[in-house]
Design a protein around this motif. Structure first.
Motif, PDB file in Angstrom:
ATOM      1  N   THR A 122       0.842  -1.194   0.000  1.00  0.00           N
ATOM      2  CA  THR A 122       0.000   0.000   0.000  1.00  0.00           C
ATOM      3  C   THR A 122       0.875   1.241   0.000  1.00  0.00           C
ATOM      4  OG1 THR A 122      -1.679  -1.194   1.274  1.00  0.00           O
ATOM      5  CG2 THR A 122      -1.870   1.204   1.219  1.00  0.00           C
ATOM      6  N   ALA A 123       0.454   2.242  -0.785  1.00  0.00           N
ATOM      7  CA  ALA A 123       1.154   3.522  -0.845  1.00  0.00           C
ATOM      8  C   ALA A 123       0.135   4.649  -0.920  1.00  0.00           C
ATOM      9  CB  ALA A 123       2.067   3.588  -2.069  1.00  0.00           C
ATOM     10  N   VAL A 124       0.474   5.773  -0.319  1.00  0.00           N
ATOM     11  CA  VAL A 124      -0.324   6.986  -0.465  1.00  0.00           C
ATOM     12  C   VAL A 124       0.160   7.655  -1.750  1.00  0.00           C
ATOM     13  CG1 VAL A 124      -0.872   9.247   0.518  1.00  0.00           C
ATOM     14  CG2 VAL A 124      -0.664   7.235   2.018  1.00  0.00           C
ATOM     15  N   LEU A 125      -0.727   7.776  -2.719  1.00  0.00           N
ATOM     16  CA  LEU A 125      -0.359   8.372  -4.008  1.00  0.00           C
ATOM     17  C   LEU A 125      -0.531   9.881  -4.022  1.00  0.00           C
ATOM     18  CD1 LEU A 125      -1.948   5.797  -6.485  1.00  0.00           C
ATOM     19  CD2 LEU A 125       0.402   5.878  -5.601  1.00  0.00           C
ATOM     20  N   ARG A 126      -1.563  10.356  -3.305  1.00  0.00           N
ATOM     21  CA  ARG A 126      -1.833  11.793  -3.301  1.00  0.00           C
ATOM     22  C   ARG A 126      -2.715  12.131  -2.101  1.00  0.00           C
ATOM     23  NH1 ARG A 126      -4.328  11.962  -7.731  1.00  0.00           N
ATOM     24  NH2 ARG A 126      -6.412  12.495  -7.086  1.00  0.00           N
ATOM     25  N   LEU A 127      -2.472  13.321  -1.553  1.00  0.00           N
ATOM     26  CA  LEU A 127      -3.312  13.828  -0.477  1.00  0.00           C
ATOM     27  C   LEU A 127      -4.052  15.051  -0.991  1.00  0.00           C
ATOM     28  CD1 LEU A 127      -0.793  13.513   2.479  1.00  0.00           C
ATOM     29  CD2 LEU A 127      -2.820  12.117   2.081  1.00  0.00           C
ATOM     30  N   GLY A 128      -5.372  14.982  -0.990  1.00  0.00           N
ATOM     31  CA  GLY A 128      -6.184  16.126  -1.345  1.00  0.00           C
ATOM     32  C   GLY A 128      -6.520  16.907  -0.094  1.00  0.00           C
TER      33      GLY A 128
ATOM     34  N   ALA B 182     -17.198  14.231   5.361  1.00  0.00           N
ATOM     35  CA  ALA B 182     -15.742  14.309   5.198  1.00  0.00           C
ATOM     36  C   ALA B 182     -15.264  15.674   5.696  1.00  0.00           C
ATOM     37  CB  ALA B 182     -15.375  14.116   3.734  1.00  0.00           C
ATOM     38  N   ARG B 183     -14.147  15.646   6.388  1.00  0.00           N
ATOM     39  CA  ARG B 183     -13.563  16.885   6.888  1.00  0.00           C
ATOM     40  C   ARG B 183     -12.165  17.053   6.315  1.00  0.00           C
ATOM     41  NH1 ARG B 183      -9.367  15.617   9.908  1.00  0.00           N
ATOM     42  NH2 ARG B 183      -9.439  14.092  11.569  1.00  0.00           N
ATOM     43  N   PRO B 184     -11.641  18.290   6.335  1.00  0.00           N
ATOM     44  CA  PRO B 184     -10.273  18.488   5.838  1.00  0.00           C
ATOM     45  C   PRO B 184      -9.255  17.718   6.681  1.00  0.00           C
ATOM     46  CG  PRO B 184     -11.418  20.585   6.062  1.00  0.00           C
ATOM     47  CD  PRO B 184     -12.280  19.540   6.729  1.00  0.00           C
ATOM     48  N   LEU B 185      -8.188  17.271   6.030  1.00  0.00           N
ATOM     49  CA  LEU B 185      -7.084  16.628   6.739  1.00  0.00           C
ATOM     50  C   LEU B 185      -6.292  17.698   7.482  1.00  0.00           C
ATOM     51  CD1 LEU B 185      -5.840  14.291   3.868  1.00  0.00           C
ATOM     52  CD2 LEU B 185      -7.143  13.614   5.891  1.00  0.00           C
ATOM     53  N   THR B 186      -5.858  17.368   8.696  1.00  0.00           N
ATOM     54  CA  THR B 186      -5.033  18.303   9.459  1.00  0.00           C
ATOM     55  C   THR B 186      -3.590  18.226   8.942  1.00  0.00           C
ATOM     56  OG1 THR B 186      -4.383  16.715  11.158  1.00  0.00           O
ATOM     57  CG2 THR B 186      -6.469  17.928  11.519  1.00  0.00           C
ATOM     58  N   GLU B 187      -2.806  19.199   9.323  1.00  0.00           N
ATOM     59  CA  GLU B 187      -1.394  19.206   8.913  1.00  0.00           C
ATOM     60  C   GLU B 187      -0.663  17.997   9.495  1.00  0.00           C
ATOM     61  OE1 GLU B 187       0.994  20.248   6.284  1.00  0.00           O
ATOM     62  OE2 GLU B 187      -0.864  21.368   6.440  1.00  0.00           O
ATOM     63  N   ALA B 188      -0.964  17.630  10.746  1.00  0.00           N
ATOM     64  CA  ALA B 188      -0.324  16.458  11.370  1.00  0.00           C
ATOM     65  C   ALA B 188      -0.692  15.180  10.619  1.00  0.00           C
ATOM     66  CB  ALA B 188      -0.726  16.352  12.844  1.00  0.00           C
TER      67      ALA B 188
ATOM     68  N   THR C 265       1.180  15.102   7.278  1.00  0.00           N
ATOM     69  CA  THR C 265       2.601  14.793   7.476  1.00  0.00           C
ATOM     70  C   THR C 265       2.799  13.303   7.718  1.00  0.00           C
ATOM     71  OG1 THR C 265       3.056  17.008   8.326  1.00  0.00           O
ATOM     72  CG2 THR C 265       4.619  15.265   8.924  1.00  0.00           C
ATOM     73  N   ALA C 266       1.981  12.725   8.598  1.00  0.00           N
ATOM     74  CA  ALA C 266       2.108  11.295   8.926  1.00  0.00           C
ATOM     75  C   ALA C 266       1.836  10.434   7.696  1.00  0.00           C
ATOM     76  CB  ALA C 266       1.156  10.932  10.061  1.00  0.00           C
ATOM     77  N   LEU C 267       0.775  10.736   6.960  1.00  0.00           N
ATOM     78  CA  LEU C 267       0.436   9.958   5.761  1.00  0.00           C
ATOM     79  C   LEU C 267       1.471  10.160   4.658  1.00  0.00           C
ATOM     80  CD1 LEU C 267      -3.381  10.638   5.799  1.00  0.00           C
ATOM     81  CD2 LEU C 267      -2.296   8.387   6.035  1.00  0.00           C
ATOM     82  N   GLY C 268       2.023  11.355   4.576  1.00  0.00           N
ATOM     83  CA  GLY C 268       3.026  11.649   3.537  1.00  0.00           C
ATOM     84  C   GLY C 268       4.265  10.772   3.618  1.00  0.00           C
ATOM     85  N   ARG C 269       4.548  10.234   4.786  1.00  0.00           N
ATOM     86  CA  ARG C 269       5.705   9.323   4.928  1.00  0.00           C
ATOM     87  C   ARG C 269       5.496   8.008   4.197  1.00  0.00           C
ATOM     88  NH1 ARG C 269       5.024  10.380  10.515  1.00  0.00           N
ATOM     89  NH2 ARG C 269       4.693   8.160  10.776  1.00  0.00           N
ATOM     90  N   PHE C 270       4.270   7.742   3.775  1.00  0.00           N
ATOM     91  CA  PHE C 270       3.962   6.485   3.088  1.00  0.00           C
ATOM     92  C   PHE C 270       3.644   6.718   1.617  1.00  0.00           C
ATOM     93  CE2 PHE C 270       3.656   5.542   7.482  1.00  0.00           C
ATOM     94  CZ  PHE C 270       4.216   4.281   7.566  1.00  0.00           C
ATOM     95  N   GLY C 271       4.239   7.779   1.079  1.00  0.00           N
ATOM     96  CA  GLY C 271       4.071   8.056  -0.344  1.00  0.00           C
ATOM     97  C   GLY C 271       4.733   6.965  -1.183  1.00  0.00           C
TER      98      GLY C 271
END
Length: 150
Positions: A91-97, A131-137, A140-146
């Motif tokens: 599994t990989a995070v491809l993009r964060l909207g 659905a709510r906006p993603l927080t900066e934290a 950041t955490a999800l971005g490590r799994f790009g």
């Protein structure tokens, strides 16, 4: 949002793309009358892979009533899986909207990709059930799994 198929996103068939892995177990009850793992089990394994990553990375950051919710899933099947195989879900995070987590997944037996998936998950506000906006934290955490470059 455009959903991508394996034909449009061939990197999903490459093991090296995925930073997060989870094993799957083929049970006798997972087989169809032809002895192959049924497609619905592929979807369940992909769900396990997505939510393993979300439980580890995102859940500790969420308020108690907020939860990840699957908004869309596209699966492309490329080969059968049989009893005795040892599948793994990458599994990989491809993009964060602003409000979405776009993930790619590969279901592999050895180096062979048996299925790939493209999904969109949102974080649902426990009070409004929207659905709510993603927080900066969270970002950041999800971005490590790009997805890793090929």
């Amino acid at each position: 949002m455009t959903k991508r198929t394996l034909a449009e996103e061939p990197r999903l068939a490459c093991r090296a793309l995925f930073p997060h892995w989870r094993p799957a177990v083929v049970r006798h009850s997972d087989l169809d009358p032809h002895g192959h793992v049924t497609n619905s089990v592929f979807a369940a394994w992909l769900d396990d892979g997505r939510y393993a990553l979300l439980r580890e990375v995102l859940r500790p950051l969420l308020p108690p009533d907020d939860l990840p919710a699957l908004a869309s899933l596209t699966v492309d099947f490329s080969r059968e899986i049989n009893f005795g195989d040892a599948p793994e879900i990458g599994t990989a995070v491809l993009r964060l909207g602003a409000r979405s987590i776009v993930m790619g997944q590969g279901l592999f037996v050895g180096d062979s990709c048996a299925a790939s998936a493209h999904s969109v998950t949102v974080v649902m506000d426990g009070r409004t059930r929207r659905a709510r906006p993603l927080t900066e934290a969270e970002r950041t955490a999800l971005g490590r799994f790009g997805g890793r470059p090929e």
